[in-house]
Write an enzyme that holds these catalytic residues in place. Structure first.
Site, mmCIF file in Angstrom:
data_model
loop_
_atom_site.group_PDB
_atom_site.id
_atom_site.type_symbol
_atom_site.label_atom_id
_atom_site.label_comp_id
_atom_site.label_asym_id
_atom_site.label_seq_id
_atom_site.Cartn_x
_atom_site.Cartn_y
_atom_site.Cartn_z
ATOM 1 N N ASP A 31 0.822 -1.214 0.000
ATOM 2 C CA ASP A 31 0.000 0.000 0.000
ATOM 3 C C ASP A 31 0.857 1.266 0.000
ATOM 4 O O ASP A 31 1.953 1.280 0.567
ATOM 5 C CB ASP A 31 -0.895 -0.019 1.255
ATOM 6 C CG ASP A 31 -2.071 0.937 1.114
ATOM 7 O OD1 ASP A 31 -2.274 1.468 0.006
ATOM 8 O OD2 ASP A 31 -2.779 1.152 2.103
ATOM 9 N N ASN A 33 1.356 3.297 -2.934
ATOM 10 C CA ASN A 33 1.944 3.667 -4.229
ATOM 11 C C ASN A 33 1.418 5.015 -4.722
ATOM 12 O O ASN A 33 2.165 5.833 -5.254
ATOM 13 C CB ASN A 33 1.600 2.609 -5.288
ATOM 14 C CG ASN A 33 2.163 1.258 -4.952
ATOM 15 O OD1 ASN A 33 3.068 1.144 -4.140
ATOM 16 N ND2 ASN A 33 1.615 0.225 -5.559
ATOM 17 N N HIS A 48 2.740 2.843 -8.981
ATOM 18 C CA HIS A 48 2.548 1.394 -9.131
ATOM 19 C C HIS A 48 3.766 0.748 -9.795
ATOM 20 O O HIS A 48 4.179 -0.351 -9.431
ATOM 21 C CB HIS A 48 1.284 1.102 -9.944
ATOM 22 C CG HIS A 48 0.030 1.508 -9.219
ATOM 23 N ND1 HIS A 48 -0.218 1.148 -7.905
ATOM 24 C CD2 HIS A 48 -1.038 2.249 -9.612
ATOM 25 C CE1 HIS A 48 -1.388 1.650 -7.533
ATOM 26 N NE2 HIS A 48 -1.890 2.330 -8.542
ATOM 27 N N THR A 77 -10.534 -7.517 -5.305
ATOM 28 C CA THR A 77 -11.779 -7.578 -6.088
ATOM 29 C C THR A 77 -12.436 -6.190 -6.140
ATOM 30 O O THR A 77 -13.243 -5.932 -7.024
ATOM 31 C CB THR A 77 -12.757 -8.600 -5.467
ATOM 32 O OG1 THR A 77 -12.762 -8.435 -4.047
ATOM 33 C CG2 THR A 77 -12.367 -10.025 -5.799
ATOM 34 N N LEU A 142 11.847 -19.803 -3.299
ATOM 35 C CA LEU A 142 10.780 -18.938 -2.770
ATOM 36 C C LEU A 142 9.553 -19.102 -3.659
ATOM 37 O O LEU A 142 9.655 -19.077 -4.885
ATOM 38 C CB LEU A 142 11.213 -17.463 -2.807
ATOM 39 C CG LEU A 142 10.123 -16.471 -2.379
ATOM 40 C CD1 LEU A 142 9.981 -16.433 -0.850
ATOM 41 C CD2 LEU A 142 10.407 -15.064 -2.901
#
Ligand code: FPP
Length: 246
Positions: A31, A33, A48, A77, A142
């Site tokens: 969060d 950006n 972004h 969503t 990873l």
């Protein structure tokens, strides 16, 4: 590109991370950006882009220190409500990363998985997602889970319906867990939200039951490996009792 000093985040003192107690699964809400871009008079898309770049940097650091799973909230969503241009930018960044998936696995040993309702994706993006999901022949050091078109409530409804379709009679927690997007993976040990917001926004609602939460004011594009180390060091100081006494 080196940023001028007044635009660089404050340096973080090196954290004392115990290498023997690295959390197996870290989840991050990427969060801030938009605010990062606004502070520089840049369009939100630039924030972004910087956020996606930072994701690569943090994923690399996670792999280097022995984190096994990194789950990031890339698109919820609800994010479809954003302006078309912004949605297109995020989807473009997502597509770019998927295009690098084979290289990411081969060169960096990072395996990508996509979590969320993928039925909404069509065409080239859907083909790329399917290709990436099929790259299961070799597990990376990873696993990077990208939560895209993801909502925690929607995930639970879907899991409950799928479990009910498979079994008659009362469902157990295991039945639900087996239908989650993260089935087979450990629950997140540590969930991090940067940017000074103190909520989970529907992220991993089932899986977060015993996760340790860590919040910081730093905006996601400014969140460095040193900030991650500080979060891990804080996590290592916590006493996890899972409802028991010790
Ligand atoms: C939240 O910040 C961020 C998003 C909704 C999008 C995050 C997506 C990316 C970083 C790119 C995804 C691509 C890859 C490769 C993982 P915000 O826009 O809500 O920020 P604000 O609260 O400051 O406005």
């Amino acid at each position: 590109m080196l940023r001028p000093f007044w635009k660089r985040p404050a340096a973080v003192p090196p954290a004392a991370v115990d290498k023997d107690k690295i959390p197996a699964h870290i989840a991050i809400i990427m969060d801030g950006n938009g605010r990062w871009a606004a502070a520089r008079n840049l369009p939100r898309s630039a924030g972004h882009r910087e956020g996606a770049r930072n994701f690569r940097r943090i994923a690399g650091h996670c792999k280097d220190i022995g984190v096994k799973y990194l789950t990031v909230y890339a698109f919820s969503t609800e994010n479809w409500k954003r302006p078309r241009e912004e949605v297109d930018t995020i989807m473009g960044l997502f597509r770019e990363y998927l295009q690098e998936a084979a290289e990411e696995l081969k060169t960096h040993n990072i395996q990508i998985r996509v979590l969320g309702d993928l039925t909404i994706f069509h065409g080239e993006l859907r083909r790329l997602i399917d290709e990436v999901q099929a790259m299961n022949h070799r597990e990376g050091a990873l696993i990077a889970n990208l939560a895209v078109n993801y909502g925690g409530r929607a995930e639970l409804v879907r899991a409950a319906n799928a479990a009910a379709a498979q079994k008659q009679g009362p469902l157990t927690e295991r039945d639900i867990e087996a239908q989650l997007y993260t089935a087979g993976q450990p629950e997140p040990d540590l969930i991090i939200r940067p940017s000074g917001e103190y909520r989970l926004s529907g992220f991993l609602l089932w899986q977060c039951a015993y996760s340790e939460l860590y919040f910081t004011d730093v905006l996601w594009p400014d969140f460095t490996p040193e900030h991650l180390d500080a979060a891990i060091a804080a996590y290592q100081q916590r006493s996890r009792r899972y409802g028991g006494l010790s």
